[in-house]
Design a protein around this motif. Sequence first.
Motif, PDB file in Angstrom:
ATOM      1  N   UNK A  18       0.832  -1.201   0.000  1.00 18.80           N
ATOM      2  CA  UNK A  18       0.000   0.000   0.000  1.00 18.80           C
ATOM      3  C   UNK A  18       0.869   1.253   0.000  1.00 18.80           C
ATOM      4  N   UNK A  19       1.922   1.248   0.786  1.00 17.81           N
ATOM      5  CA  UNK A  19       2.831   2.390   0.832  1.00 17.81           C
ATOM      6  C   UNK A  19       3.489   2.623  -0.525  1.00 17.81           C
ATOM      7  N   UNK A  20       3.966   1.544  -1.151  1.00 16.59           N
ATOM      8  CA  UNK A  20       4.608   1.678  -2.471  1.00 16.59           C
ATOM      9  C   UNK A  20       3.600   2.177  -3.501  1.00 16.59           C
ATOM     10  N   UNK A  21       2.391   1.640  -3.464  1.00 18.03           N
ATOM     11  CA  UNK A  21       1.377   2.061  -4.436  1.00 18.03           C
ATOM     12  C   UNK A  21       0.995   3.525  -4.240  1.00 18.03           C
ATOM     13  N   UNK A  22       0.981   3.992  -2.993  1.00 15.92           N
ATOM     14  CA  UNK A  22       0.585   5.369  -2.715  1.00 15.92           C
ATOM     15  C   UNK A  22       1.715   6.353  -3.005  1.00 15.92           C
ATOM     16  N   UNK A  23       2.906   6.052  -2.536  1.00  9.92           N
ATOM     17  CA  UNK A  23       4.016   6.989  -2.670  1.00  9.92           C
ATOM     18  C   UNK A  23       4.749   6.879  -4.000  1.00  9.92           C
ATOM     19  N   UNK A  24       4.778   5.702  -4.579  1.00  7.48           N
ATOM     20  CA  UNK A  24       5.529   5.467  -5.816  1.00  7.48           C
ATOM     21  C   UNK A  24       4.663   4.693  -6.817  1.00  7.48           C
ATOM     22  N   UNK A  25       3.653   5.338  -7.393  1.00 13.43           N
ATOM     23  CA  UNK A  25       2.740   4.616  -8.288  1.00 13.43           C
ATOM     24  C   UNK A  25       3.436   4.034  -9.522  1.00 13.43           C
ATOM     25  N   UNK A  26       4.458   4.714 -10.033  1.00  9.88           N
ATOM     26  CA  UNK A  26       5.158   4.173 -11.205  1.00  9.88           C
ATOM     27  C   UNK A  26       5.905   2.893 -10.835  1.00  9.88           C
ATOM     28  N   UNK A  27       6.507   2.876  -9.659  1.00  9.20           N
ATOM     29  CA  UNK A  27       7.202   1.679  -9.196  1.00  9.20           C
ATOM     30  C   UNK A  27       6.249   0.523  -8.965  1.00  9.20           C
ATOM     31  N   UNK A  28       5.095   0.823  -8.382  1.00  5.84           N
ATOM     32  CA  UNK A  28       4.112  -0.243  -8.175  1.00  5.84           C
ATOM     33  C   UNK A  28       3.574  -0.742  -9.510  1.00  5.84           C
ATOM     34  N   UNK A  29       3.442   0.155 -10.478  1.00  6.11           N
ATOM     35  CA  UNK A  29       2.990  -0.269 -11.809  1.00  6.11           C
ATOM     36  C   UNK A  29       3.943  -1.283 -12.428  1.00  6.11           C
ATOM     37  N   UNK A  30       5.247  -1.123 -12.166  1.00  3.41           N
ATOM     38  CA  UNK A  30       6.230  -2.095 -12.664  1.00  3.41           C
ATOM     39  C   UNK A  30       6.180  -3.395 -11.871  1.00  3.41           C
ATOM     40  N   UNK A 107      -5.110  -1.117  -5.771  1.00  7.63           N
ATOM     41  CA  UNK A 107      -3.867  -0.367  -5.592  1.00  7.63           C
ATOM     42  C   UNK A 107      -3.340   0.153  -6.920  1.00  7.63           C
ATOM     43  N   UNK A 108      -3.543  -0.616  -7.974  1.00  5.16           N
ATOM     44  CA  UNK A 108      -3.086  -0.170  -9.301  1.00  5.16           C
ATOM     45  C   UNK A 108      -3.854   1.069  -9.757  1.00  5.16           C
ATOM     46  N   UNK A 109      -5.113   1.147  -9.384  1.00  5.57           N
ATOM     47  CA  UNK A 109      -5.945   2.287  -9.778  1.00  5.57           C
ATOM     48  C   UNK A 109      -5.896   3.430  -8.765  1.00  5.57           C
ATOM     49  N   UNK A 110      -5.169   3.252  -7.683  1.00 10.16           N
ATOM     50  CA  UNK A 110      -5.130   4.260  -6.614  1.00 10.16           C
ATOM     51  C   UNK A 110      -4.715   5.648  -7.093  1.00 10.16           C
ATOM     52  N   UNK A 111      -3.696   5.794  -7.931  1.00 11.98           N
ATOM     53  CA  UNK A 111      -3.353   7.153  -8.383  1.00 11.98           C
ATOM     54  C   UNK A 111      -4.493   7.818  -9.154  1.00 11.98           C
TER      55      UNK A 111
END
Length: 121
Positions: A18-30, A107-111
Amino acid sequence: MIETIASGLVLAMVSGLTFIAYKHPAGFGRLFFPIANVISSVAIGLCARALLEIAFAASIISHLAKDFPTRPMSDIAQNASTVVDSLKSFGFVVTIYLVVMAYLFFLRQLPKILDSTTPGA
């Protein structure tokens, strides 16, 4: 004891994702597709194992049913309980898989969700 450790690890994993998806959406996308592939592979393997257990126990039941008058009923009942347990584990795996994948897609759609929300007036 092991349940406490496992639940703590699951909580840490969910918090980290959740933290990665919120703070670093591009990283979570990868990370999304590799994580989804691993989870899907594990779920498919566990479902295949449960289905193989069901088929194996059903074949044993049919074999034991042929010799029913000479076999004790406890043999058949034991294998029938294996089928029921395997069906329960199959349902549990499918349910957990659907919940985890729904959370990952969220989480993928969070941004997009956070960008589209407007602050209250």
